[in-house]
Design an enzyme around this catalytic site. Sequence first.
Site, PDB file in Angstrom:
ATOM      1  N   ILE A 141     -11.309  -9.249   1.814  1.00 34.18           N
ATOM      2  CA  ILE A 141     -10.479  -9.667   0.681  1.00 34.18           C
ATOM      3  C   ILE A 141      -9.454 -10.705   1.120  1.00 34.18           C
ATOM      4  CG2 ILE A 141     -10.755  -7.428  -0.456  1.00 34.18           C
ATOM      5  CD1 ILE A 141      -7.747  -6.920   0.257  1.00 34.18           C
ATOM      6  N   ASP A 142      -9.215 -10.820   2.432  1.00 32.81           N
ATOM      7  CA  ASP A 142      -8.217 -11.771   2.939  1.00 32.81           C
ATOM      8  C   ASP A 142      -8.682 -13.219   2.853  1.00 32.81           C
ATOM      9  OD1 ASP A 142      -6.350  -9.785   3.626  1.00 32.81           O
ATOM     10  OD2 ASP A 142      -7.396  -9.407   5.506  1.00 32.81           O
ATOM     11  N   ARG A 293      -8.295  -3.606  -3.071  1.00 32.26           N
ATOM     12  CA  ARG A 293      -9.541  -3.738  -2.309  1.00 32.26           C
ATOM     13  C   ARG A 293     -10.755  -3.208  -3.062  1.00 32.26           C
ATOM     14  NH1 ARG A 293      -7.983  -1.712   3.766  1.00 32.26           N
ATOM     15  NH2 ARG A 293      -8.246   0.332   2.807  1.00 32.26           N
TER      16      ARG A 293
END
Length: 404
Positions: A141-142, A293
């Site tokens: 997700i980063d 997330r």
Amino acid sequence: MNIAVAQSGGPTCAINASLAGVFREALKNPDIDAVFGSINGIEGIIRDHLIDLKNLLRTSEDLNLLRQTPSTVLGSCRFKLPDRREDDRIYRQIAETLKRRKIGAFFYIGGNDSMDTVQKLSAYFRETKTDIRVIGIPKTIDNDLRITDHTPGFGSAAKYVAVTMQEIIRDSSVYSIPSVTIVEIMGRHAGWLTASSAVLHALSEPAPHLIYVPEAHFSEERFLRDVEQQMAKHKAVIIAVSEGIEVPEGVQSGVVDNFGHKYLSGIGRYLELLVREKFGCKVRSIELNVMQRCSSHICSKTDIDEAEEIGAAGVRCAMHGETGRVMVFRRIHDAPYAVVTEPADASLIANREKFLPSEFLTPSGNNISDKAIAYFLPLIQGEVDLVMRHGVPAHFTIQESVLK
């Protein structure tokens, strides 16, 4: 030959879609027999804890449920392989397991640290002339992997952040008294997810009024001046802040994982106290935490579709004889949006990070430019037609006894 697949790192909405992509593509290939799933990432290979996925994924309904299920159905790990030149015992254990199971290709779905494993394993197999291919399937997700335009999991997390931020805006605007709301969003060194909240500006939302990311220098004095300026314009000020912005020592946890990454939390609360002490107004901080997330109920269809496709592309890459490669997206157009999937060398991705480009930041460093919005918007498009049971999304799960 047989193949094996494992999942590693933090959960996302899309990591199981990549697993489904690997499995579906394997079923199409007559050269592939068994498809093994490794329990808890590379640790499952080391312990020889593998399950035959064909015994679990029996129907198309099973695969569709897997595709819409968030988190890592096979379990995860944060295991760092040692330098093989200093200690190759674990490498020999891994090779022994794969050879005994007649596994000719291993697929690792994960982020930066997982690609470190892909690089190290593939290099070891090349040096020892072991004919086992290793392919990385990205997820995080980063959105901080090099080479690839974006990573599976990011689009769904960005969509959740935008929707949640929009709802916070509506909630905060109902009262007549001045208020400040600080929303803490994940992002250790790179501010991609926090920056994605700016897509609300495309809907003519003035909020978030301030956005702070690790790529821009942060100072408390400038922050308080920014807040004061926004309070003069807006009754309810909404601020998005990355958990990894630079703050005084002791504000965040000093605990680290096996890869040396700090567990971050607390910046929102810290800034809340600063604002309260300075202005004495109604102020609150909200930490989105793990919900960003795995909120599959609001996932991006683009993200899920691409996650499945990149998993399938990884299988095709391995069956063409490649190893030590990570599958990546290359963007062709923003509008109409188009990407292609291709392999890149793992050494160009492992242990490296991709940061927000300077043109995505405003000159003041406290917001996000319109150019960034054109990048983000395509990634959050579309809604998955979820299978529901008793009013909530149905999930594919593996019995706990199998995972032990």
